[in-house]
Design an enzyme around this catalytic site. Structure first.
Site, mmCIF file in Angstrom:
data_model
loop_
_atom_site.group_PDB
_atom_site.id
_atom_site.type_symbol
_atom_site.label_atom_id
_atom_site.label_comp_id
_atom_site.label_asym_id
_atom_site.label_seq_id
_atom_site.Cartn_x
_atom_site.Cartn_y
_atom_site.Cartn_z
ATOM 1 N N GLY A 40 0.833 -1.191 0.000
ATOM 2 C CA GLY A 40 0.000 0.000 0.000
ATOM 3 C C GLY A 40 0.868 1.241 0.000
ATOM 4 N N GLN B 297 3.289 9.943 0.803
ATOM 5 C CA GLN B 297 4.545 9.208 0.976
ATOM 6 C C GLN B 297 5.510 9.430 -0.190
ATOM 7 O OE1 GLN B 297 2.548 5.237 2.008
ATOM 8 N NE2 GLN B 297 4.491 5.159 3.086
ATOM 9 N N CYS C 171 6.059 0.041 7.513
ATOM 10 C CA CYS C 171 5.707 1.130 6.616
ATOM 11 C C CYS C 171 6.947 1.553 5.841
ATOM 12 C CB CYS C 171 5.169 2.312 7.433
ATOM 13 S SG CYS C 171 4.753 3.738 6.448
ATOM 14 N N LEU C 172 6.768 1.805 4.535
ATOM 15 C CA LEU C 172 7.909 2.210 3.711
ATOM 16 C C LEU C 172 8.484 3.543 4.181
ATOM 17 C CD1 LEU C 172 6.418 1.222 0.236
ATOM 18 C CD2 LEU C 172 8.186 -0.006 1.532
ATOM 19 N N HIS D 117 -4.388 1.853 7.399
ATOM 20 C CA HIS D 117 -3.013 2.355 7.467
ATOM 21 C C HIS D 117 -2.804 3.482 6.436
ATOM 22 C CE1 HIS D 117 1.517 1.480 7.819
ATOM 23 N NE2 HIS D 117 1.438 2.263 6.769
ATOM 24 N N GLU D 118 -3.297 3.261 5.203
ATOM 25 C CA GLU D 118 -3.087 4.264 4.144
ATOM 26 C C GLU D 118 -3.935 5.509 4.366
ATOM 27 O OE1 GLU D 118 -0.523 3.662 2.599
ATOM 28 O OE2 GLU D 118 -0.439 1.518 3.008
ATOM 29 N N HIS E 227 -2.311 7.707 6.755
ATOM 30 C CA HIS E 227 -1.259 8.521 6.125
ATOM 31 C C HIS E 227 -1.841 9.849 5.630
ATOM 32 C CE1 HIS E 227 2.498 6.339 6.066
ATOM 33 N NE2 HIS E 227 1.956 5.254 5.561
HETATM 34 NI NI NI Z 1 2.747 3.319 5.528
#
Ligand code: NI
Length: 175
Positions: A46, A51, A93-94, A135-136, A139
């Protein structure tokens, strides 16, 4: 399609609310394509637009690596309109490199948004997909998964990320 650079904590764009998308123009479609490419390349399951440094309400999700029924989902202005139950899963998370922690979230969610054609879509999700969607969407609200863990763990994680950033900056400096 292009692979974009992924912002990491403490980049400000991750900590601010992203702006709603009023017009789905070529630029937004391009951004969605690039985000998908970036997510697959990472690899991740995701990604939210902020991000990759674009403070817009746009997410891409693809859980098919772990859940064969899944496919690429692109959502513009996504929001959770119903939720029930609780579940805990280990998340990463990236934008928070090399850190995982168990997070408790809703077990099932109903998410509303638009597809890239501007058509309204409603999604009933459970399991991994429900977790990734939450989660997204977090963000887009300037929230990271570490905001859901204990304050002590969060502070330790943040300190480590700041140290890592300081080291990176030092290495990038011209000699
Ligand atoms: Ni993330």
């Amino acid at each position: 399609m292009a692979v974009l650079e992924i912002c990491t904590y403490p980049d400000k764009v991750l900590l601010r609310e992203a702006e709603p998308i009023c017009t789905i123009d070529k630029e937004i479609v391009r951004l969605a394509d690039d985000m998908a490419e970036t997510m697959y390349n990472a690899p991740g399951i995701g990604l939210a637009a902020n991000q990759v440094g674009a403070p817009r309400r746009l997410i891409v999700v693809d859980c098919s690596k772990r859940d064969l029924d899944s496919q690429l989902i692109v959502l513009v202005n996504p929001e959770i309109i119903a939720a029930e139950g609780l579940t805990s899963m280990e998340e990463g998370c990236l934008s928070v490199p090399d850190y995982q922690a168990e997070v408790t979230r809703y077990e099932k969610v109903k998410v509303r948004g638009l597809d890239l054609q501007g058509k309204a879509v409603e999604l009933d999700a459970d399991g991994l997909l429900a977790v990734v969607l939450q989660h997204e969407i977090d963000h887009l609200n300037g929230k990271l998964f570490i905001d859901h863990i204990s304050r002590l763990k969060r502070e330790l994680c943040k300190r480590r990320l700041l140290k890592r950033r300081a080291k990176e900056t030092a290495t990038d400096a011209p000699l």
